[in-house]
Motif scaffolding. Structure first.
Motif, PDB file in Angstrom:
ATOM      1  N   LYS A  56     -17.196 -25.324   4.360  1.00  0.00           N
ATOM      2  CA  LYS A  56     -18.560 -25.045   4.758  1.00  0.00           C
ATOM      3  C   LYS A  56     -18.936 -25.908   5.955  1.00  0.00           C
ATOM      4  N   SER A  57     -19.481 -25.263   6.965  1.00  0.00           N
ATOM      5  CA  SER A  57     -19.846 -25.978   8.177  1.00  0.00           C
ATOM      6  C   SER A  57     -20.970 -26.970   7.906  1.00  0.00           C
ATOM      7  N   LYS A  58     -20.885 -28.105   8.558  1.00  0.00           N
ATOM      8  CA  LYS A  58     -21.954 -29.099   8.431  1.00  0.00           C
ATOM      9  C   LYS A  58     -23.177 -28.682   9.249  1.00  0.00           C
ATOM     10  N   PHE A  59     -22.942 -27.778  10.207  1.00  0.00           N
ATOM     11  CA  PHE A  59     -24.037 -27.289  11.049  1.00  0.00           C
ATOM     12  C   PHE A  59     -24.482 -25.903  10.587  1.00  0.00           C
TER      13      PHE A  59
ATOM     14  N   PHE B 199     -29.479 -27.138  12.040  1.00  0.00           N
ATOM     15  CA  PHE B 199     -29.510 -28.117  10.967  1.00  0.00           C
ATOM     16  C   PHE B 199     -28.140 -28.771  10.842  1.00  0.00           C
ATOM     17  N   PHE B 200     -28.143 -30.065  10.548  1.00  0.00           N
ATOM     18  CA  PHE B 200     -26.910 -30.781  10.240  1.00  0.00           C
ATOM     19  C   PHE B 200     -27.007 -31.252   8.798  1.00  0.00           C
ATOM     20  N   GLN B 201     -26.136 -30.722   7.950  1.00  0.00           N
ATOM     21  CA  GLN B 201     -26.182 -31.012   6.514  1.00  0.00           C
ATOM     22  C   GLN B 201     -27.595 -30.845   5.985  1.00  0.00           C
ATOM     23  N   ASP B 202     -28.199 -29.712   6.353  1.00  0.00           N
ATOM     24  CA  ASP B 202     -29.529 -29.282   5.897  1.00  0.00           C
ATOM     25  C   ASP B 202     -30.683 -30.099   6.460  1.00  0.00           C
ATOM     26  N   SER B 203     -30.388 -31.015   7.384  1.00  0.00           N
ATOM     27  CA  SER B 203     -31.466 -31.773   8.042  1.00  0.00           C
ATOM     28  C   SER B 203     -31.705 -31.202   9.438  1.00  0.00           C
TER      29      SER B 203
ATOM     30  N   VAL C  91     -17.110 -29.467  19.844  1.00  0.00           N
ATOM     31  CA  VAL C  91     -17.700 -29.971  18.608  1.00  0.00           C
ATOM     32  C   VAL C  91     -16.620 -30.082  17.541  1.00  0.00           C
ATOM     33  N   VAL C  92     -16.622 -31.179  16.824  1.00  0.00           N
ATOM     34  CA  VAL C  92     -15.756 -31.324  15.649  1.00  0.00           C
ATOM     35  C   VAL C  92     -16.650 -31.630  14.458  1.00  0.00           C
ATOM     36  N   GLU C  93     -16.212 -31.178  13.298  1.00  0.00           N
ATOM     37  CA  GLU C  93     -17.007 -31.393  12.089  1.00  0.00           C
ATOM     38  C   GLU C  93     -16.292 -32.293  11.105  1.00  0.00           C
TER      39      GLU C  93
ATOM     40  N   GLU D 221     -29.728 -24.698  23.152  1.00  0.00           N
ATOM     41  CA  GLU D 221     -28.799 -23.806  23.856  1.00  0.00           C
ATOM     42  C   GLU D 221     -27.427 -24.447  24.001  1.00  0.00           C
ATOM     43  N   VAL D 222     -27.403 -25.718  24.350  1.00  0.00           N
ATOM     44  CA  VAL D 222     -26.130 -26.423  24.546  1.00  0.00           C
ATOM     45  C   VAL D 222     -25.353 -26.517  23.241  1.00  0.00           C
ATOM     46  N   LEU D 223     -26.013 -26.985  22.187  1.00  0.00           N
ATOM     47  CA  LEU D 223     -25.318 -27.147  20.912  1.00  0.00           C
ATOM     48  C   LEU D 223     -24.922 -25.790  20.327  1.00  0.00           C
ATOM     49  N   HIS D 224     -25.753 -24.796  20.507  1.00  0.00           N
ATOM     50  CA  HIS D 224     -25.435 -23.440  20.039  1.00  0.00           C
ATOM     51  C   HIS D 224     -24.145 -22.943  20.699  1.00  0.00           C
ATOM     52  N   SER D 225     -24.023 -23.153  21.995  1.00  0.00           N
ATOM     53  CA  SER D 225     -22.815 -22.726  22.727  1.00  0.00           C
ATOM     54  C   SER D 225     -21.581 -23.444  22.217  1.00  0.00           C
ATOM     55  N   LEU D 226     -21.690 -24.747  21.987  1.00  0.00           N
ATOM     56  CA  LEU D 226     -20.546 -25.523  21.511  1.00  0.00           C
ATOM     57  C   LEU D 226     -20.145 -25.106  20.099  1.00  0.00           C
TER      58      LEU D 226
END
Length: 218
Positions: free
Chosen positions: A126-129, A139-143, A216-218, A153-158
């Motif tokens: 399960k993705s942390k994002f 959200f990162f781990q529901d936060s 991005v790495v999780e 936009e940047v994080l969405h692309s990554l």
């Protein structure tokens, strides 16, 4: 993120292969000495790419040793054109045989096909994002990260790249709210996203690759 144990004594060749696979979201650990390869914990990897022409030990011997202790996926890669080598390698437990020279895209396709075939029962972690496109929030781990439009936009692309490296131009091309094309605005946004992730995780989740871009790495 898949992990590959790359056993190859040609550093130039292995470096090019590792670099290519990294753009596809596969991280490689390169080992040139077969005796050091025997010391690796195979449970830390998803697949092995094994050259036959190794110094001090034939790759077929190494294949046999790996198969005795693990069911890990093994692809043999060799410039040796002998049919007997191919047959023996498969008999000793290799899952596939790829003659050199080969196209890196074919290698990637075989890796994905093999992993899909022998690991069908493994569920994706399960993705942390989590992206909520309606709220323009990630959200990162529901936060919630409480991102600005540009940061979103940047994080969405990554995240859409699923671990592959995106160049600055690729990120800017999918981030319409960033007007600057010199990369400085992008670097500032990356820094701000990292700061918002910092209280939620001790790990670094946005990695930079010098001269190539970000992933991005999780």
């Amino acid at each position: 993120m898949k992990k590959l144990l790359l056993i190859e004594d040609d550093p130039e060749f292995s470096g090019l292969i590792a670099q290519f696979l990294e753009t596809k979201g596969i991280i490689s650990k390169i080992v040139e000495d077969p005796y050091y390869a025997l010391l690796e914990k195979l449970e830390n990897f998803d697949i092995v790419l094994l050259d036959l022409g190794l110094p001090g030990m034939d790759g077929l011997e190494l294949c046999k040793a790996f198969r005795k202790k693990s069911t890990i996926a093994i692809i043999i890669s060799s410039a040796r054109g002998s049919v007997s080598d191919k047959v023996l390698g498969l008999q000793l437990g290799a899952d596939d045989y790829l003659p050199k020279p080969y196209d890196p895209d074919e290698l990637y396709a075989r890796i994905i096909s093999l992993l899909r075939r022998i690991q069908p029962e493994r569920k994706e972690e399960k993705s942390k994002f989590r992206i909520d496109a309606n709220l323009f929030e990630i959200f990162f781990q529901d936060s919630p990260l409480h991102l600005t439009q540009g940061e979103f936009e940047v994080l969405h692309s990554l995240l859409d790249a699923k671990g592959a490296i995106l160049s600055k131009d690729q990120i800017l091309g999918t981030s319409p709210s960033i007007k600057s094309s010199d990369g400085k605005s992008l670097e500032m946004l990356i820094s701000k996203i990292r700061q918002k992730l910092k209280p939620l995780s001790q790990e670094q989740h946005i990695l930079s690759s010098r001269g190539r871009g970000y992933r991005v790495v999780e």
